[in-house]
Write a protein that holds these residues in place. Structure first.
Motif, PDB file in Angstrom:
ATOM      1  N   TYR A 148     108.404  39.387  52.769  1.00 39.88           N
ATOM      2  CA  TYR A 148     109.010  38.080  53.040  1.00 39.88           C
ATOM      3  C   TYR A 148     109.664  38.039  54.411  1.00 39.88           C
ATOM      4  O   TYR A 148     109.763  36.985  55.025  1.00 39.88           O
ATOM      5  N   THR A 149     110.138  39.158  54.934  1.00 39.20           N
ATOM      6  CA  THR A 149     110.770  39.147  56.255  1.00 39.20           C
ATOM      7  C   THR A 149     109.766  38.939  57.373  1.00 39.20           C
ATOM      8  O   THR A 149     110.143  38.586  58.497  1.00 39.20           O
ATOM      9  N   ASN A 150     108.484  39.138  57.088  1.00 32.97           N
ATOM     10  CA  ASN A 150     107.465  38.944  58.107  1.00 32.97           C
ATOM     11  C   ASN A 150     106.880  37.539  58.101  1.00 32.97           C
ATOM     12  O   ASN A 150     105.978  37.246  58.880  1.00 32.97           O
ATOM     13  N   LYS A 151     107.376  36.669  57.239  1.00 30.48           N
ATOM     14  CA  LYS A 151     106.883  35.299  57.207  1.00 30.48           C
ATOM     15  C   LYS A 151     107.381  34.521  58.420  1.00 30.48           C
ATOM     16  O   LYS A 151     108.414  34.831  59.012  1.00 30.48           O
TER      17      LYS A 151
END
Length: 257
Positions: A148-151
């Motif tokens: 999710y942090t790479n979205k």
């Protein structure tokens, strides 16, 4: 033994006759008897009571006992599966002849080489091992990989929260306008900070007084007046606690004239 030796047993007593209840008769009894006598269903399980003689035109004919396969039926009577279009073709029969003389100009070597050159290599699946025996699990659903942090929208406020914030701000503006209108007409006034503190102090003081009296009651209320007094004091303390919580929760308190 004492009952047999009692003098009352010497007096003859009349034996009470038990009255039997009327026998139950089903309302379907006559219908069942009539159906049974009429022979309805006489060959359901054991066969017919009298086998009828075969007629002269009902003789056994040739090939009447042959098994007819579905593929031998006419086209309008053949069975078709619902997924007939997606099913693979049937295995060729032993008397089917293969097609001969078919040729193609396709160069399979060149086609395979182009497909392998232009194809995207398959990425290895990410796994993690949690035992010394080599037990593998997928890494992505485990939560160990920062998916999710790479979205692209990571860290941004969701749209539904922005919409909820705008609705709350609009409702607050309408409420402020409503209060300002009542202030202008003189139908409402607000408590000052000193007045609010004085009310809060008075409520807490009243609670302390009732609580001190409550502590002086007997442990076991053995009479009705003691029980009623204890219940009344508990109700008053609960009401004061609710009032104190209401005043502490709201910083601004309005009073309608």
């Amino acid at each position: 033994m004492l009952e047999e030796a009692s003098i009352y047993n010497l007096i003859p007593t009349e034996e009470e006759k038990k009255i039997k209840q009327a026998r139950y008769n089903s309302k379907f009894r006559d219908n069942v008897k009539q159906e049974y006598v009429s022979g309805r269903g006489d060959h359901k399980t054991m066969g017919q009571a009298k086998v009828p003689a075969p007629t002269t035109d009902n003789f056994l004919k040739k090939r009447t006992k042959d098994v007819i396969l579905p593929r031998d039926l006419p086209p309008d009577q053949q069975f078709k599966y619902p997924d007939e279009e997606r099913r693979r073709p049937q295995v060729p029969r032993k008397d089917d002849k293969p097609l001969m003389g078919l040729k193609t100009s396709k160069n399979f070597i060149t086609t395979n080489a182009v497909q392998n050159i232009t194809s995207v290599p398959r990425q290895p699946q990410k796994v993690y091992v949690d035992t010394r025996g080599g037990h593998k699990n997928l890494l992505e659903p485990s939560g160990l990989e920062p998916v999710y942090t790479n979205k692209k929208d990571f860290g941004e406020t969701p749209k539904y929260l922005i919409r909820r914030r705008d609705e709350m701000q609009r409702a607050q503006e309408e409420y402020d306008a409503y209060v300002a209108e009542h202030f202008r007409r003189g139908a409402m006034k607000s408590l000052t900070a000193d007045e609010r503190a004085a009310i809060l102090k008075g409520l807490k003081q009243n609670w302390e007084e009732i609580h001190d009296q409550y502590q002086g009651l007997s442990v076991v209320p053995d009479t009705a007046p003691k029980k009623n007094r204890k219940e009344r004091m508990e109700a008053e303390m609960k009401q004061l606690e609710r009032d104190i919580e209401t005043v502490e929760r709201h910083k601004i308190i309005y009073i309608a004239n």
